[in-house]
Design a protein around this motif. Structure first.
Motif, short mmCIF file in Angstrom:
data_model
loop_
_atom_site.label_atom_id
_atom_site.label_comp_id
_atom_site.label_asym_id
_atom_site.label_seq_id
_atom_site.Cartn_x
_atom_site.Cartn_y
_atom_site.Cartn_z
N ASN A 199 -38.18 128.52 54.66
CA ASN A 199 -38.51 127.30 53.95
C ASN A 199 -38.72 127.53 52.45
O ASN A 199 -38.70 126.58 51.67
CB ASN A 199 -39.78 126.68 54.53
N ARG A 200 -38.94 128.76 52.04
CA ARG A 200 -39.17 129.01 50.62
C ARG A 200 -38.76 130.43 50.28
O ARG A 200 -38.69 131.31 51.15
CB ARG A 200 -40.64 128.79 50.26
N PHE A 201 -38.51 130.66 49.00
CA PHE A 201 -38.21 131.99 48.51
C PHE A 201 -39.49 132.61 47.96
O PHE A 201 -40.23 131.96 47.21
CB PHE A 201 -37.15 131.94 47.41
N ILE A 202 -39.74 133.85 48.32
CA ILE A 202 -40.94 134.52 47.86
C ILE A 202 -40.63 135.54 46.76
O ILE A 202 -41.48 136.31 46.35
CB ILE A 202 -41.66 135.21 49.04
N GLY A 203 -39.43 135.50 46.27
CA GLY A 203 -39.02 136.36 45.16
C GLY A 203 -37.53 136.24 44.95
O GLY A 203 -36.77 136.20 45.91
N THR A 204 -37.10 136.13 43.70
CA THR A 204 -35.67 136.04 43.39
C THR A 204 -35.35 137.01 42.26
O THR A 204 -36.23 137.47 41.54
CB THR A 204 -35.27 134.62 42.95
N GLY A 205 -34.07 137.32 42.10
CA GLY A 205 -33.67 138.22 41.03
C GLY A 205 -32.17 138.21 40.83
O GLY A 205 -31.42 137.59 41.58
N VAL A 206 -31.74 138.92 39.79
CA VAL A 206 -30.32 139.01 39.47
C VAL A 206 -30.04 140.37 38.84
O VAL A 206 -30.87 140.89 38.07
CB VAL A 206 -29.89 137.86 38.52
N GLU A 207 -28.93 140.96 39.17
CA GLU A 207 -28.45 142.18 38.54
C GLU A 207 -27.01 141.95 38.10
O GLU A 207 -26.18 141.51 38.90
CB GLU A 207 -28.50 143.37 39.50
N TYR A 208 -26.73 142.25 36.84
CA TYR A 208 -25.38 142.09 36.32
C TYR A 208 -24.56 143.33 36.63
O TYR A 208 -25.06 144.47 36.58
CB TYR A 208 -25.41 141.79 34.83
N ARG A 209 -23.32 143.12 36.95
CA ARG A 209 -22.47 144.21 37.42
C ARG A 209 -22.18 145.21 36.30
O ARG A 209 -22.05 146.42 36.56
CB ARG A 209 -21.17 143.66 37.99
N ALA A 235 -32.54 136.59 46.88
CA ALA A 235 -33.88 136.05 47.10
C ALA A 235 -34.42 136.62 48.40
O ALA A 235 -33.66 136.88 49.34
CB ALA A 235 -33.85 134.52 47.17
N HIS A 236 -35.72 136.83 48.43
CA HIS A 236 -36.42 137.16 49.67
C HIS A 236 -36.92 135.86 50.26
O HIS A 236 -37.71 135.14 49.63
CB HIS A 236 -37.58 138.11 49.41
N SER A 237 -36.46 135.53 51.45
CA SER A 237 -36.86 134.30 52.12
C SER A 237 -37.99 134.60 53.10
O SER A 237 -37.99 135.66 53.74
CB SER A 237 -35.68 133.70 52.88
N ASP A 238 -38.95 133.69 53.22
CA ASP A 238 -39.98 133.88 54.23
C ASP A 238 -39.38 133.73 55.62
O ASP A 238 -38.23 133.32 55.79
CB ASP A 238 -41.16 132.92 54.02
N ALA A 239 -40.15 134.05 56.63
CA ALA A 239 -39.63 134.10 57.99
C ALA A 239 -39.11 132.76 58.47
O ALA A 239 -38.20 132.69 59.29
CB ALA A 239 -40.72 134.60 58.94
#
Length: 283
Positions: free
Chosen positions: A23-33, A16-20
């Motif tokens: 307090n919140r995530f501004i984008g999340t994701g997943v990659e399978y190995r 996840a990309h966290s704001d400075a």
């Protein structure tokens, strides 16, 4: 400014990309190995925007996966990954100010980093409550935290068992005639596929329920209220109805909730604690 927080698991890398402020995530994701394209390339493509200014990660993955994460972070931001392990205790800073969690493991550093950070996030969301934190992934873990107003939360211990897919695949690998089943969960299975699906699912439900019942009885003996049950991981939603129906009706737990990104939330809280403790550069 964005922080990149990473949860490297046995089968996938979540981030996840966290704001400075954290307090919140501004984008999340997943990659399978398991993928034909190199993991480092896929991660770098996903992490270019927003460009992270810091990267914090916890891992239960192998060294190859951790190296792929480090290469991707270096490529997109030319920074090092700060790998976070379990701790003897956690003291919150920033968004987690006031949170204190003690690690009751005999060797605190032996505890899986994912479990520790999941508990940090759980305690931050439900302060002063006793908790059962159940995560269903490649492995299923069920951890107990005793909470009390005015005191640090205490991680008492937990259990580890094969996850649902691992149970199913082990039957196929370890027996001569049982298939890699994809059956239904029914009351009285009348075929092998449904028998395996129902049996393995009930094993997961039974494990979590047994830990919750035992912990609830222990708390009752101490005059404390029952725990709250938190479900996380890929199978949380499939377990929610069965667990909630029995445990809530009998008042074994106070509530049952599904918690998404619990490990990532814990890593973000830990990142702020680490940043607050880091020495400031001289002016």
């Amino acid at each position: 400014m964005s922080w990149l927080v990473i949860d490297a698991g046995n089968t996938a890398v979540k981030w996840a990309h966290s704001d400075a402020e954290g307090n919140r995530f501004i984008g999340t994701g997943v990659e399978y190995r398991l993928n034909l394209q190199p993991l480092a390339d896929r991660l770098a493509a996903a992490w270019r925007l927003p460009r992270p200014t810091a990267a914090f990660a916890c891992s239960v993955a192998d060294d190859e996966t951790m190296r792929a994460i480090e290469r991707a972070v270096d490529e997109v931001a030319a920074i090092d990954v700060q790998w976070l392990r379990a701790q003897p205790h956690f003291a919150g800073r920033g968004p987690g100010y006031g949170l204190a969690l003690i690690n009751g493991y005999r060797d605190p550093l032996q505890l899986g980093a994912d479990r520790w950070h999941a508990m940090i996030a759980a305690c931050a969301k439900y302060p002063n409550e006793s908790l059962v934190v159940a995560t269903s992934g490649t492995a299923t873990t069920v951890d107990c935290v005793r909470g009390e107003a005015g005191k640090a939360a205490l991680f008492l211990g937990g259990v580890i068992a094969p996850g649902l897919e691992l149970m199913v695949s082990s039957l196929a690998r370890g027996t001569a005639r049982l298939p890699l089943a994809d059956g239904r969960i029914v009351a009285h299975p009348d075929n092998t596929e449904d028998a395996i699906a129902t049996g393995t699912t009930n094993a997961q439900i039974g494990l979590i329920e047994r830990v919750a019942r035992s912990f609830s009885a222990e708390l009752a003996d101490e005059g404390r209220p029952p725990p709250r049950l938190l479900l996380s991981g890929g199978r949380a939603r499939s377990l929610f109805a069965a667990l909630g129906r029995h445990l809530l009706a009998e008042r074994i737990v106070t509530a049952v909730s599904i918690e998404d990104n619990l490990v990532l939330r814990g890593v973000a809280l830990r990142a702020h604690a680490e940043a607050a403790e880091a020495p400031r550069p001289a002016e």
